[in-house]
Motif scaffolding. Sequence first.
Motif, short mmCIF file in Angstrom:
data_model
loop_
_atom_site.label_atom_id
_atom_site.label_comp_id
_atom_site.label_asym_id
_atom_site.label_seq_id
_atom_site.Cartn_x
_atom_site.Cartn_y
_atom_site.Cartn_z
N ALA A 115 0.84 -1.21 0.00
CA ALA A 115 0.00 0.00 0.00
C ALA A 115 0.88 1.25 0.00
CB ALA A 115 -0.93 0.00 1.22
N ALA A 116 1.97 1.21 0.76
CA ALA A 116 2.87 2.37 0.82
C ALA A 116 3.54 2.60 -0.53
CB ALA A 116 3.92 2.17 1.91
N GLU A 166 1.51 4.39 -3.07
CA GLU A 166 1.45 5.83 -2.84
C GLU A 166 2.80 6.50 -3.13
OE1 GLU A 166 -0.57 6.11 0.99
OE2 GLU A 166 0.12 8.21 1.08
N ALA A 167 3.85 5.82 -2.75
CA ALA A 167 5.23 6.35 -2.90
C ALA A 167 6.04 5.30 -3.65
CB ALA A 167 5.83 6.62 -1.52
N CYS A 222 8.72 5.41 4.18
CA CYS A 222 7.53 5.82 4.94
C CYS A 222 8.04 6.71 6.06
CB CYS A 222 6.84 4.62 5.57
SG CYS A 222 6.28 3.38 4.41
N HIS A 268 8.83 12.60 -1.46
CA HIS A 268 9.36 11.67 -2.47
C HIS A 268 10.06 12.47 -3.57
CE1 HIS A 268 9.38 8.64 -5.66
NE2 HIS A 268 8.95 7.73 -4.79
N THR A 276 7.73 12.15 -7.00
CA THR A 276 6.34 12.62 -7.00
C THR A 276 6.20 13.96 -6.28
OG1 THR A 276 5.73 11.63 -4.88
CG2 THR A 276 5.52 10.21 -6.83
N ARG A 335 5.49 14.27 -3.33
CA ARG A 335 4.47 14.13 -2.27
C ARG A 335 5.08 13.66 -0.97
NH1 ARG A 335 0.11 10.34 -4.71
NH2 ARG A 335 -0.75 10.60 -2.63
N TRP A 340 5.87 11.39 2.23
CA TRP A 340 5.93 9.92 2.36
C TRP A 340 4.71 9.43 3.13
CZ3 TRP A 340 9.95 8.47 -0.49
CH2 TRP A 340 11.10 9.26 -0.54
N PRO A 341 4.22 8.22 2.82
CA PRO A 341 3.12 7.66 3.63
C PRO A 341 3.59 7.36 5.06
CG PRO A 341 3.89 6.06 1.97
CD PRO A 341 4.64 7.34 1.72
#
Length: 206
Positions: free
Chosen positions: A32-33, A36-37, A58, A76, A79, A81, A83-84
Motif C-alpha cells: 500500500a505504501a 502511494e510512494a 515511509c 518523495h 512525486t 508528495r 511519504w506515507p
Amino acid sequence: MSPPGALPPGLRHHPGRLDAAAQGALLAEIRAATAEAPLYRPAMPGTGRPFSVRMTNCGSLGWVADKAGYRYQPFHPETGRPWPAIPAMLLDLWRELADHPHAPEACLVNFYEPTARMGLHQDKDEDDLAAPVLSVSLGDEALFRFGGTTRGGPTRSLRLSSGDVLVLGGASRLVFHGVDRIYPGTSTLLKGEGRINLTLRRVTRP
Ligand SMILES: O=C(O)CCC(=O)C(=O)O
Ligand SMILES: [Mn+2]
C-alpha cells in the motif's frame, strides 16, 4: 549460516521475529505504501551511478540519494508528495525491540532484485545516533556482512531470512555493513524473486 560466537555488543539478531501471518500483513502494508510512494532507483552522489537496489520510504522523513548527496527529506524525490505513514506494526516492533524512548521518523524501504546488492557502509546521516537502526527482512534470504566501526577491518556474515529483525544499536550503531547477495527462490512470501528490507531510523534529536 551464522558465524560461530556471539554477536558484538549492540548488534541483536531476532531470527523469525515475525511469523508468516505477520510477514503477510506487513507486506500488504508495504505494498500500500509503495502504491502511494513508488519505488525509485537512487543515484550515487557525485558519479550519478544508479543503485542496484530500488527504494522508497515511509515516515515524516525519508532517506534519499542523488547526485547532490545523501540526505533525509519529507517528500518523495519523483512525486514531490509526502511519504506515507510508517505502518503501526513497525512502530509496535520498534517499541518492543529498539530499547529507545523516541519513535522512529523514517522507514527506508529497499527492494532487492535477485542480482542487487549493497556495498559496505555506515548509517550515519542521522543526527540522533543514540537511537538504533532496526531492520526487518521480507522475502528471499540475504547474505548480510558486518564489520567494525572502521572501514577495512575484519568482517563477518549473517544470513538473514524473511521475518528476521536485526537491531544495530549501542556500540554497533555505526558498524560497517552491507548485503553481498540475495538467494533467489528461498522464500515464497513475495509474488516473485527478491527481497524487501525495511529500516526504521530516528533522524532528529528529540
Ligand atoms: O538490506 C539490508 O539488510 C541492509 C540495508 C541497509 O543497510 C540500509 O538500507 O542502510
Ligand atoms: Mn545501512
